[in-house]
Design a protein around this motif. Structure first.
Motif, PDB file in Angstrom:
ATOM      1  N   ARG A 111       0.836  -1.219   0.000  1.00 53.82           N
ATOM      2  CA  ARG A 111       0.000   0.000   0.000  1.00 53.82           C
ATOM      3  C   ARG A 111       0.863   1.258   0.000  1.00 53.82           C
ATOM      4  O   ARG A 111       0.572   2.214  -0.723  1.00 53.82           O
ATOM      5  CB  ARG A 111      -0.953   0.006   1.197  1.00 53.82           C
ATOM      6  CG  ARG A 111      -2.134  -0.927   1.047  1.00 53.82           C
ATOM      7  CD  ARG A 111      -3.194  -0.690   2.105  1.00 53.82           C
ATOM      8  NE  ARG A 111      -2.755  -1.075   3.436  1.00 53.82           N
ATOM      9  CZ  ARG A 111      -2.885  -2.297   3.943  1.00 53.82           C
ATOM     10  NH1 ARG A 111      -3.450  -3.255   3.233  1.00 53.82           N
ATOM     11  NH2 ARG A 111      -2.470  -2.573   5.168  1.00 53.82           N
ATOM     12  N   SER A 113       0.631   3.894  -2.963  1.00 50.76           N
ATOM     13  CA  SER A 113       0.157   5.236  -2.601  1.00 50.76           C
ATOM     14  C   SER A 113       1.154   6.319  -2.980  1.00 50.76           C
ATOM     15  O   SER A 113       0.767   7.449  -3.266  1.00 50.76           O
ATOM     16  CB  SER A 113      -0.111   5.331  -1.093  1.00 50.76           C
ATOM     17  OG  SER A 113      -1.162   4.484  -0.735  1.00 50.76           O
ATOM     18  N   ALA A 135      -4.831   7.982  -8.720  1.00 45.69           N
ATOM     19  CA  ALA A 135      -5.752   8.875  -9.431  1.00 45.69           C
ATOM     20  C   ALA A 135      -5.586   8.775 -10.949  1.00 45.69           C
ATOM     21  O   ALA A 135      -6.482   9.178 -11.706  1.00 45.69           O
ATOM     22  CB  ALA A 135      -5.552  10.320  -8.978  1.00 45.69           C
ATOM     23  N   ASP A 142      -6.566  -0.398   0.265  1.00 49.06           N
ATOM     24  CA  ASP A 142      -7.445   0.089   1.333  1.00 49.06           C
ATOM     25  C   ASP A 142      -8.358   1.186   0.782  1.00 49.06           C
ATOM     26  O   ASP A 142      -8.182   1.640  -0.355  1.00 49.06           O
ATOM     27  CB  ASP A 142      -6.635   0.562   2.543  1.00 49.06           C
ATOM     28  CG  ASP A 142      -5.748   1.765   2.249  1.00 49.06           C
ATOM     29  OD1 ASP A 142      -5.835   2.352   1.148  1.00 49.06           O
ATOM     30  OD2 ASP A 142      -4.961   2.135   3.139  1.00 49.06           O
ATOM     31  N   PRO A 143      -9.345   1.623   1.566  1.00 53.48           N
ATOM     32  CA  PRO A 143     -10.287   2.644   1.082  1.00 53.48           C
ATOM     33  C   PRO A 143      -9.598   3.928   0.610  1.00 53.48           C
ATOM     34  O   PRO A 143     -10.059   4.550  -0.348  1.00 53.48           O
ATOM     35  CB  PRO A 143     -11.184   2.919   2.294  1.00 53.48           C
ATOM     36  CG  PRO A 143     -11.113   1.658   3.095  1.00 53.48           C
ATOM     37  CD  PRO A 143      -9.730   1.109   2.875  1.00 53.48           C
ATOM     38  N   ASN A 144      -8.505   4.318   1.246  1.00 53.74           N
ATOM     39  CA  ASN A 144      -7.801   5.533   0.825  1.00 53.74           C
ATOM     40  C   ASN A 144      -7.327   5.441  -0.614  1.00 53.74           C
ATOM     41  O   ASN A 144      -7.420   6.410  -1.376  1.00 53.74           O
ATOM     42  CB  ASN A 144      -6.597   5.815   1.738  1.00 53.74           C
ATOM     43  CG  ASN A 144      -7.020   6.161   3.148  1.00 53.74           C
ATOM     44  OD1 ASN A 144      -8.118   6.654   3.383  1.00 53.74           O
ATOM     45  ND2 ASN A 144      -6.138   5.886   4.103  1.00 53.74           N
ATOM     46  N   LEU A 172      -8.516   3.119  -2.903  1.00 52.77           N
ATOM     47  CA  LEU A 172      -9.674   2.848  -3.763  1.00 52.77           C
ATOM     48  C   LEU A 172     -10.438   4.126  -4.107  1.00 52.77           C
ATOM     49  O   LEU A 172     -10.917   4.278  -5.230  1.00 52.77           O
ATOM     50  CB  LEU A 172     -10.602   1.830  -3.084  1.00 52.77           C
ATOM     51  CG  LEU A 172     -10.045   0.420  -2.942  1.00 52.77           C
ATOM     52  CD1 LEU A 172     -10.939  -0.432  -2.079  1.00 52.77           C
ATOM     53  CD2 LEU A 172      -9.818  -0.217  -4.310  1.00 52.77           C
ATOM     54  N   GLN A 173     -10.556   5.048  -3.175  1.00 53.93           N
ATOM     55  CA  GLN A 173     -11.280   6.295  -3.426  1.00 53.93           C
ATOM     56  C   GLN A 173     -10.597   7.180  -4.452  1.00 53.93           C
ATOM     57  O   GLN A 173     -11.239   7.996  -5.103  1.00 53.93           O
ATOM     58  CB  GLN A 173     -11.478   7.067  -2.122  1.00 53.93           C
ATOM     59  CG  GLN A 173     -12.452   6.389  -1.185  1.00 53.93           C
ATOM     60  CD  GLN A 173     -12.489   7.043   0.194  1.00 53.93           C
ATOM     61  OE1 GLN A 173     -11.672   7.897   0.518  1.00 53.93           O
ATOM     62  NE2 GLN A 173     -13.436   6.604   1.013  1.00 53.93           N
ATOM     63  N   GLN A 174      -9.291   7.027  -4.626  1.00 55.94           N
ATOM     64  CA  GLN A 174      -8.540   7.848  -5.577  1.00 55.94           C
ATOM     65  C   GLN A 174      -8.647   7.355  -7.016  1.00 55.94           C
ATOM     66  O   GLN A 174      -8.416   8.107  -7.953  1.00 55.94           O
ATOM     67  CB  GLN A 174      -7.065   7.877  -5.178  1.00 55.94           C
ATOM     68  CG  GLN A 174      -6.771   8.515  -3.848  1.00 55.94           C
ATOM     69  CD  GLN A 174      -5.295   8.443  -3.544  1.00 55.94           C
ATOM     70  OE1 GLN A 174      -4.452   8.736  -4.375  1.00 55.94           O
ATOM     71  NE2 GLN A 174      -4.965   7.992  -2.331  1.00 55.94           N
ATOM     72  N   LYS A 178     -13.422   6.344 -11.650  1.00 56.57           N
ATOM     73  CA  LYS A 178     -14.444   5.364 -11.989  1.00 56.57           C
ATOM     74  C   LYS A 178     -14.365   5.013 -13.453  1.00 56.57           C
ATOM     75  O   LYS A 178     -14.638   3.963 -13.883  1.00 56.57           O
ATOM     76  CB  LYS A 178     -15.832   5.904 -11.642  1.00 56.57           C
ATOM     77  CG  LYS A 178     -16.008   6.028 -10.171  1.00 56.57           C
ATOM     78  CD  LYS A 178     -17.397   6.490  -9.817  1.00 56.57           C
ATOM     79  CE  LYS A 178     -17.422   6.727  -8.308  1.00 56.57           C
ATOM     80  NZ  LYS A 178     -18.650   6.659  -7.681  1.00 56.57           N
TER      81      LYS A 178
END
Length: 167
Positions: free
Chosen positions: A126, A130, A140, A158-160, A162-164, A167
């Motif tokens: 991670r 990251s 991103a 992790d969610p941090n 995945l959110q970046q 879609k």
């Protein structure tokens, strides 16, 4: 079964054509035993192609194989280049977090082939992903192709992270 097979194959000493036997068999042989038939690097190239999961992760023999491979390949410190990563093959799955961090993105594609990770390894993966300092760039900028390349590492995200991802 492999341990028994090794005893049968080596009853009269280490055969010269050991490379023609199943790679998994070599997991039960020490590199010093193999030395009579080839180089230690050839031994670890063959070990890298074996299914290391034949030995449980906690098995001292598996840990010893990794230590001996690092020594044989004369890997200084904790940074592993692409050539050595390829030679280590499945033994990469046992590298500690310090190796994963120090090697940056070099190990990511190879690590995505591993079946499972220890928490320390997951955290290191991670951290590397990251950072964005890999050939994949920051999360991103990832695409569906990137996720396909990293498919074996998706459970580690992790969610941090995945959110970046767009879609």
């Amino acid at each position: 079964q492999l341990s028994c097979l090794l005893k049968m194959v080596t009853v009269h000493g280490i055969p010269k054509a050991l490379d023609h036997h199943p790679k998994d068999l070599l997991l039960f042989l020490s590199p010093s035993d193999y030395a009579a038939t080839g180089s230690c690097s050839q031994f670890f190239i063959n070990i890298g192609k074996a299914n290391v999961d034949v030995l449980p992760r906690e098995d001292p023999r598996r840990q010893q194989l990794l230590l001996e491979a690092l020594a044989c390949l004369k890997i200084p410190g904790t940074q592993i280049n692409e050539e050595n990563a390829e030679l280590l093959g499945q033994l990469l799955c046992d590298l500690g977090g310090e190796y994963i961090r120090a090697s940056g993105g070099t190990l990511l594609k190879a690590l995505s082939q591993c079946g499972s990770f220890l928490p320390e390894q997951e955290e290191a993966i991670r951290d590397v992903l990251s950072s964005g300092n890999t050939t994949f760039g920051p999360p991103a900028a990832w695409s569906a192709f990137t996720l396909s390349e990293l498919s074996g590492l998706i459970p580690v995200l992790d969610p941090n992270i995945l959110q970046q991802i767009p879609k």
